[in-house]
Write a protein that holds these residues in place. Structure first.
Motif, short mmCIF file in Angstrom:
data_model
loop_
_atom_site.label_atom_id
_atom_site.label_comp_id
_atom_site.label_asym_id
_atom_site.label_seq_id
_atom_site.Cartn_x
_atom_site.Cartn_y
_atom_site.Cartn_z
N ASN A 1 51.30 65.55 70.64
CA ASN A 1 52.62 65.80 71.21
C ASN A 1 53.54 66.56 70.26
O ASN A 1 54.59 67.05 70.66
N LEU A 2 53.13 66.65 68.98
CA LEU A 2 53.99 67.24 67.95
C LEU A 2 53.54 68.62 67.52
O LEU A 2 54.31 69.37 66.92
N THR A 3 52.29 68.97 67.81
CA THR A 3 51.79 70.28 67.41
C THR A 3 50.63 70.70 68.31
O THR A 3 49.85 69.85 68.77
N ASP A 4 50.51 72.00 68.53
CA ASP A 4 49.38 72.55 69.29
C ASP A 4 48.25 72.99 68.36
O ASP A 4 47.20 73.42 68.83
N ASN A 5 48.49 72.88 67.05
CA ASN A 5 47.52 73.35 66.07
C ASN A 5 46.97 72.15 65.30
O ASN A 5 47.45 71.82 64.21
N LEU A 6 45.99 71.51 65.90
CA LEU A 6 45.51 70.23 65.38
C LEU A 6 44.00 70.24 65.19
O LEU A 6 43.26 70.67 66.08
N ALA B 1 40.93 58.10 64.23
CA ALA B 1 41.19 59.52 64.42
C ALA B 1 41.66 59.82 65.83
O ALA B 1 42.60 60.59 66.05
N PHE B 2 41.01 59.19 66.81
CA PHE B 2 41.38 59.44 68.20
C PHE B 2 42.80 58.95 68.49
O PHE B 2 43.58 59.64 69.15
N HIS B 3 43.13 57.77 67.97
CA HIS B 3 44.48 57.23 68.16
C HIS B 3 45.53 58.16 67.57
O HIS B 3 46.54 58.47 68.22
N LEU B 4 45.30 58.64 66.36
CA LEU B 4 46.25 59.57 65.73
C LEU B 4 46.35 60.86 66.53
O LEU B 4 47.44 61.41 66.72
N ALA B 5 45.22 61.34 67.01
CA ALA B 5 45.22 62.59 67.77
C ALA B 5 46.07 62.48 69.03
O ALA B 5 46.79 63.43 69.39
N THR B 6 46.01 61.34 69.72
CA THR B 6 46.82 61.18 70.93
C THR B 6 48.31 61.25 70.62
O THR B 6 49.09 61.75 71.43
N MET C 1 50.18 64.55 52.65
CA MET C 1 49.10 63.72 53.18
C MET C 1 49.79 62.44 53.64
O MET C 1 50.28 61.64 52.82
N ILE C 2 49.88 62.25 54.94
CA ILE C 2 50.77 61.23 55.49
C ILE C 2 50.02 60.27 56.41
O ILE C 2 48.89 60.54 56.81
N HIS C 3 50.65 59.13 56.75
CA HIS C 3 49.94 58.09 57.50
C HIS C 3 50.50 57.82 58.88
O HIS C 3 49.81 57.26 59.71
N CYS C 4 51.77 58.23 59.14
CA CYS C 4 52.43 57.75 60.35
C CYS C 4 53.21 58.85 61.06
O CYS C 4 54.15 59.41 60.48
N PRO C 5 52.87 59.16 62.31
CA PRO C 5 53.64 60.16 63.06
C PRO C 5 55.10 59.77 63.26
O PRO C 5 55.97 60.64 63.33
N TYR C 6 55.38 58.48 63.37
CA TYR C 6 56.76 58.04 63.58
C TYR C 6 57.60 58.23 62.32
O TYR C 6 58.80 58.51 62.38
N CYS C 7 56.95 58.08 61.16
CA CYS C 7 57.67 58.21 59.89
C CYS C 7 57.79 59.66 59.44
O CYS C 7 58.76 60.02 58.76
N HIS C 8 56.81 60.50 59.76
CA HIS C 8 56.77 61.85 59.19
C HIS C 8 56.57 62.96 60.21
O HIS C 8 56.76 64.14 59.89
N GLY C 9 56.17 62.63 61.44
CA GLY C 9 55.74 63.63 62.38
C GLY C 9 56.77 64.68 62.76
O GLY C 9 56.44 65.86 62.90
N TYR C 10 58.00 64.26 62.92
CA TYR C 10 59.05 65.20 63.35
C TYR C 10 59.22 66.32 62.33
O TYR C 10 59.47 67.47 62.70
N GLU C 11 59.09 65.96 61.05
CA GLU C 11 59.31 66.93 59.98
C GLU C 11 58.19 67.97 59.90
O GLU C 11 58.39 69.04 59.32
N VAL C 12 57.02 67.68 60.45
CA VAL C 12 55.92 68.65 60.40
C VAL C 12 55.53 69.10 61.80
O VAL C 12 54.40 69.53 62.04
N GLN C 13 56.46 69.02 62.73
CA GLN C 13 56.18 69.46 64.09
C GLN C 13 55.84 70.95 64.13
O GLN C 13 56.36 71.76 63.36
N ASN C 14 54.90 71.29 65.00
CA ASN C 14 54.47 72.67 65.21
C ASN C 14 53.83 73.30 63.98
O ASN C 14 53.68 74.52 63.90
N LYS C 15 53.45 72.47 63.01
CA LYS C 15 52.77 72.97 61.82
C LYS C 15 51.25 72.86 62.02
O LYS C 15 50.76 72.12 62.88
#
Length: 301
Positions: free
Chosen positions: A165-170, A156-161, A131-145
């Protein structure tokens, strides 16, 4: 503690506080760091997006930093908790939980923030791990998950944008009626981002690693990771007790030099910025230390 009087007291000895201390120690300033050892990222297994330290456990970074900072002989470090502060004629006094009273001309508040974790079974155990807060801090590690966003409206909209770019399953889990504009809804639909309004009742996990989200209607949905945003409070009430203003979001208000609205008090790290990261804390902590040294130099020269 033999010495009671310092030029600078730094309340908080994590990344920002230690960075500020190094800048001051290299200018031979007499500094005391007070730290209780409760960083907000203590459960996070690895730190990312910080060059030279990418993937290193946060505690390891802190230990290395502390070892390097304390080589500067004008810096003292005490494991304690600052409970009260007062303004006096020569600066400030701090009373610690152990009963010590110490004084300094300047204060640097690097106490971080305290997250108000939702009362959802399993959430706290996953916070900072899956359960994470920041795409820059954690996003690469959960890409395509298979990824969720537990938030609503603008957050929510800001995070979604960013996460799109990191996953198609959102999927966005609003835990209540959606709060998006028609334009935002159109863009979410365009990118095939699902939305679930049903409230979350529990999180199934294995040692902090998210497995399934249990909805209030009993439905279980598998996820690998989930971004979320929720309220926080200042980890210390000392800044407010001294009159420091907060922003509308609850951060300590600082100018471009990390100076608060009260003369002689500076703030750095998560308590004064929306950009919560190790790299950011180190950067603005270093700036705070340099600015305090500049202020002392101007006053004493």
């Amino acid at each position: 503690m033999k010495t009671k009087n310092f030029e600078v007291i730094i309340v908080g000895g994590s990344y920002a506080g230690l960075s500020a201390a190094m800048a001051l120690g290299r200018s031979l300033r007499k500094v005391l760091i007070i730290d209780s050892g409760q960083p907000c990222n203590q459960q996070t297994p690895h730190s990312h997006n910080f060059i030279t330290q990418d993937g290193v456990p946060p505690l390891e970074i802190t230990e290395i930093a502390k070892e390097q900072v304390l080589k500067y002989t004008t810096i003292d470090f005490v494991n304690d908790f600052a409970v009260r502060a007062k303004k006096n004629k020569k600066g400030f006094s701090i009373t610690t939980q152990s009963g010590d009273v110490v004084t300094a001309e300047k204060l640097i508040i690097a106490t971080g923030v305290k997250d108000i974790i939702p009362k959802i079974d399993g959430f706290a155990e996953c916070w900072g791990i899956s359960m994470i807060h920041c795409p820059y801090c954690h996003g690469y590690e959960v890409q395509n998950k298979k990824t969720g966003i537990m938030a609503n409206g603008e957050r929510a909209f800001h995070l979604a944008t960013l996460v799109n770019n990191l996953t198609d399953n959102l999927t966005i889990l609003t835990t209540g009626r959606v709060d998006f504009t028609s334009d935002q809804m159109a863009k979410l639909e365009l990118h095939q981002i699902a939305i679930i309004e049903t409230e979350i009742s529990a999180i199934e996990h294995q040692d902090g690693h998210l497995q399934k989200v249990i909805l209030s209607n009993g439905e279980k949905i598998a996820f690998d990771a989930m971004y979320t945003g929720f309220p926080f409070t200042q980890h210390s009430d000392i800044p407010v007790s001294l009159g420091c203003e907060l922003t509308e979001h609850g951060h300590i208000k600082v100018n471009e030099f990390q100076q608060t609205t009260i003369e002689g008090i500076y703030a750095c790290g998560d308590n004064s910025t929306m950009m919560r990261s190790v790299a950011g804390a180190v950067a603005n902590g270093n700036l705070a230390g340099a600015m305090v040294n500049a202020e002392l130099t101007k006053e004493h020269f």
